[in-house]
Design a protein around this motif. Sequence first.
Motif, PDB file in Angstrom:
ATOM      1  N   GLU A 213      12.268 -24.227 -20.245  1.00  0.00           N
ATOM      2  CA  GLU A 213      12.056 -23.435 -19.023  1.00  0.00           C
ATOM      3  C   GLU A 213      13.013 -23.868 -17.918  1.00  0.00           C
ATOM      4  O   GLU A 213      13.580 -23.037 -17.193  1.00  0.00           O
ATOM      5  CB  GLU A 213      10.606 -23.595 -18.572  1.00  0.00           C
ATOM      6  CG  GLU A 213       9.603 -22.919 -19.516  1.00  0.00           C
ATOM      7  CD  GLU A 213       8.171 -23.175 -19.101  1.00  0.00           C
ATOM      8  OE1 GLU A 213       7.985 -23.973 -18.153  1.00  0.00           O
ATOM      9  OE2 GLU A 213       7.247 -22.596 -19.720  1.00  0.00           O
ATOM     10  N   VAL A 216      16.555 -22.481 -18.798  1.00  0.00           N
ATOM     11  CA  VAL A 216      16.648 -21.046 -18.575  1.00  0.00           C
ATOM     12  C   VAL A 216      16.802 -20.737 -17.094  1.00  0.00           C
ATOM     13  O   VAL A 216      17.592 -19.869 -16.696  1.00  0.00           O
ATOM     14  CB  VAL A 216      15.405 -20.344 -19.159  1.00  0.00           C
ATOM     15  CG1 VAL A 216      15.345 -18.893 -18.717  1.00  0.00           C
ATOM     16  CG2 VAL A 216      15.418 -20.424 -20.672  1.00  0.00           C
ATOM     17  N   ARG A 220      20.101 -18.832 -15.370  1.00  0.00           N
ATOM     18  CA  ARG A 220      19.973 -17.582 -14.623  1.00  0.00           C
ATOM     19  C   ARG A 220      20.684 -17.664 -13.278  1.00  0.00           C
ATOM     20  O   ARG A 220      21.295 -16.688 -12.821  1.00  0.00           O
ATOM     21  CB  ARG A 220      18.495 -17.232 -14.429  1.00  0.00           C
ATOM     22  CG  ARG A 220      17.830 -16.739 -15.709  1.00  0.00           C
ATOM     23  CD  ARG A 220      16.497 -16.082 -15.412  1.00  0.00           C
ATOM     24  NE  ARG A 220      15.944 -15.479 -16.626  1.00  0.00           N
ATOM     25  CZ  ARG A 220      16.310 -14.310 -17.116  1.00  0.00           C
ATOM     26  NH1 ARG A 220      17.246 -13.609 -16.508  1.00  0.00           N
ATOM     27  NH2 ARG A 220      15.751 -13.832 -18.217  1.00  0.00           N
ATOM     28  N   THR A 468      21.553 -17.264 -22.339  1.00  0.00           N
ATOM     29  CA  THR A 468      20.261 -17.220 -21.640  1.00  0.00           C
ATOM     30  C   THR A 468      19.218 -16.518 -22.497  1.00  0.00           C
ATOM     31  O   THR A 468      18.061 -16.975 -22.606  1.00  0.00           O
ATOM     32  CB  THR A 468      20.432 -16.476 -20.297  1.00  0.00           C
ATOM     33  OG1 THR A 468      21.430 -17.134 -19.519  1.00  0.00           O
ATOM     34  CG2 THR A 468      19.115 -16.469 -19.524  1.00  0.00           C
ATOM     35  N   ASN A 469      19.605 -15.394 -23.117  1.00  0.00           N
ATOM     36  CA  ASN A 469      18.656 -14.679 -23.978  1.00  0.00           C
ATOM     37  C   ASN A 469      18.219 -15.533 -25.157  1.00  0.00           C
ATOM     38  O   ASN A 469      17.034 -15.565 -25.524  1.00  0.00           O
ATOM     39  CB  ASN A 469      19.284 -13.384 -24.479  1.00  0.00           C
ATOM     40  CG  ASN A 469      19.512 -12.389 -23.364  1.00  0.00           C
ATOM     41  OD1 ASN A 469      18.810 -12.395 -22.346  1.00  0.00           O
ATOM     42  ND2 ASN A 469      20.508 -11.517 -23.526  1.00  0.00           N
ATOM     43  N   GLN A 471      18.207 -18.763 -25.213  1.00  0.00           N
ATOM     44  CA  GLN A 471      17.353 -19.833 -24.704  1.00  0.00           C
ATOM     45  C   GLN A 471      15.930 -19.329 -24.465  1.00  0.00           C
ATOM     46  O   GLN A 471      14.951 -20.027 -24.765  1.00  0.00           O
ATOM     47  CB  GLN A 471      17.949 -20.383 -23.390  1.00  0.00           C
ATOM     48  CG  GLN A 471      17.308 -21.689 -22.924  1.00  0.00           C
ATOM     49  CD  GLN A 471      17.674 -22.850 -23.823  1.00  0.00           C
ATOM     50  OE1 GLN A 471      18.720 -22.842 -24.447  1.00  0.00           O
ATOM     51  NE2 GLN A 471      16.801 -23.837 -23.897  1.00  0.00           N
ATOM     52  N   GLU A 472      15.822 -18.097 -23.944  1.00  0.00           N
ATOM     53  CA  GLU A 472      14.494 -17.519 -23.736  1.00  0.00           C
ATOM     54  C   GLU A 472      13.792 -17.283 -25.082  1.00  0.00           C
ATOM     55  O   GLU A 472      12.586 -17.506 -25.203  1.00  0.00           O
ATOM     56  CB  GLU A 472      14.619 -16.201 -22.977  1.00  0.00           C
ATOM     57  CG  GLU A 472      15.024 -16.375 -21.519  1.00  0.00           C
ATOM     58  CD  GLU A 472      15.197 -15.035 -20.821  1.00  0.00           C
ATOM     59  OE1 GLU A 472      15.189 -14.006 -21.538  1.00  0.00           O
ATOM     60  OE2 GLU A 472      15.323 -15.024 -19.592  1.00  0.00           O
ATOM     61  N   LYS A 476      10.405 -18.862 -26.419  1.00  0.00           N
ATOM     62  CA  LYS A 476       9.307 -18.072 -26.971  1.00  0.00           C
ATOM     63  C   LYS A 476       8.873 -18.612 -28.329  1.00  0.00           C
ATOM     64  O   LYS A 476       7.666 -18.734 -28.615  1.00  0.00           O
ATOM     65  CB  LYS A 476       9.760 -16.613 -27.117  1.00  0.00           C
ATOM     66  CG  LYS A 476       8.677 -15.693 -27.645  1.00  0.00           C
ATOM     67  CD  LYS A 476       9.203 -14.266 -27.753  1.00  0.00           C
ATOM     68  CE  LYS A 476       8.122 -13.330 -28.339  1.00  0.00           C
ATOM     69  NZ  LYS A 476       8.637 -11.952 -28.468  1.00  0.00           N
TER      70      LYS A 476
END
Length: 490
Positions: A213, A216, A220, A468-469, A471-472, A476
């Motif tokens: 978290e 990320v 961003r 970033t995607n 990492q997200e 998840k």
Amino acid sequence: MDIEQVKREDWIQKNKIMGLGFGIAAGLGLIAQFIQQSAMEIILSVAIPFAIAAMLYFYFLFTKHELITKYLPYFLILMNFAIAVGVIYFSEANLGSIGIIILLLVLGGIHGKMGIMAFGYVLSLIALLLNNARFVEPELVAASGSNLVLLHFLGGVILLLVVRQNARNFKQVEEYAELTAEKMRKEEQLAQKLDQAVEKITSNLGQLQVSSETSVSSQREMLVAINEVSASSQNQADHIMEIAESTENTHSSVTRISGQMGELAIQTDEAGLKAEEGTHQISELKQQIDRFSEFFEELDETFKVLSDKIKETNTFAGTIKEITEQTNLLALNASIEAARAGEKGKGFAVVADEIRKLAGLTDGTLKKIDLNLSEVNTFNELSVGKLQDGLRQVAEQVKVADRSNASFTELFGTMTTLQNALHAFMDDFEDIAKSSETVSERTVEFASIIQESTAAIEEMNATLTELTNEQEQIAKYIQETHEEAVQLRI
């Protein structure tokens, strides 16, 4: 349920079977004694062991006492032996007592235990020997007593083999049960280790989730800054690209027009060649039409000769018809003369009749020839008429070919003049295309530099966005794995 419980339950069930078999046999024997009105000592020798065994059996059914459960098979065999001895001593030994002895041997093999089987076998052997000693017919025993003993021995051997095999099978079952229990213990240990591993994984996943978290969030912020730089660079690139596109469109238009003019010149050259080729082909066509006209004239002469020959054939057909009519008339006269001659003229009459038939056949054939010649005359007249029409059409085609030849000659001269004019225009237009190409190349080079700078920024932006995607997505996955690990612990 462990193996000991299984063994105890099996022992109890076999006790029930053994007690039930003993009770049915002894009860039926007692009823038979009452029906036969046997002596009281015989009835008591059956009733007393039966009553004692029944009381002990029902006590076993209701209490499942450990000691009674263990020694009930021995007691039932002993009561069966007592009944056999009582019947042998108080009644005359007979075949009925042999049935009690066989029942004693069978009861000994129900549990499949070597000790119980040996106990039953020994008691049944004793009872068999007593039965042979006190048998009502000694001479029958002397003859077959040894056979009964041998049969008893063979039955004992068979029971021994069955009991031995049953013991082996039960031992294998015990080994399988022990292996199963050992496997269950190992699975419990493995489950404990797995629970510890899941607990540790859950703790590590929680830490990874917090770190993910944070990562990320930082990515961003970097993405927002790069987007601002990319937007400014993109505006500059758009202005340069508009200029480059205008220059490129101009150069493309000039190049396209030049190409179209080149294609037009090529097509004009091809049209000139085709016009020249068409002139030659028209000339050849005129020559072929002339030869075709000569052929039609020769064909017309041939048809005229054919018409004369057909008319001559018609004349021949008329002559043949006259000959046929005359021949028929002569045959008729010959027949009349033959009739006047009587018997002497019969042969001549036959010949005359055949001549008349031949004349009739010739007349029929001649009519067919006349019909065919009539059709040939008709078709010949049609062919001559169509041939005349063909000659007139060929004459018209000769005139058209002359006019076409003159037109193609004039067209060839016009196409030659147009070719010269187009080649001169193409030379001037090539100079304009070269100048336009130089301006377009300079503009494109400048636009390429701006585009490379913008592309580098956009690539960085795309890479950071993808990172970033990812990492997200990893965060998840970590969250889902953490939840699954928690569910495993529950």
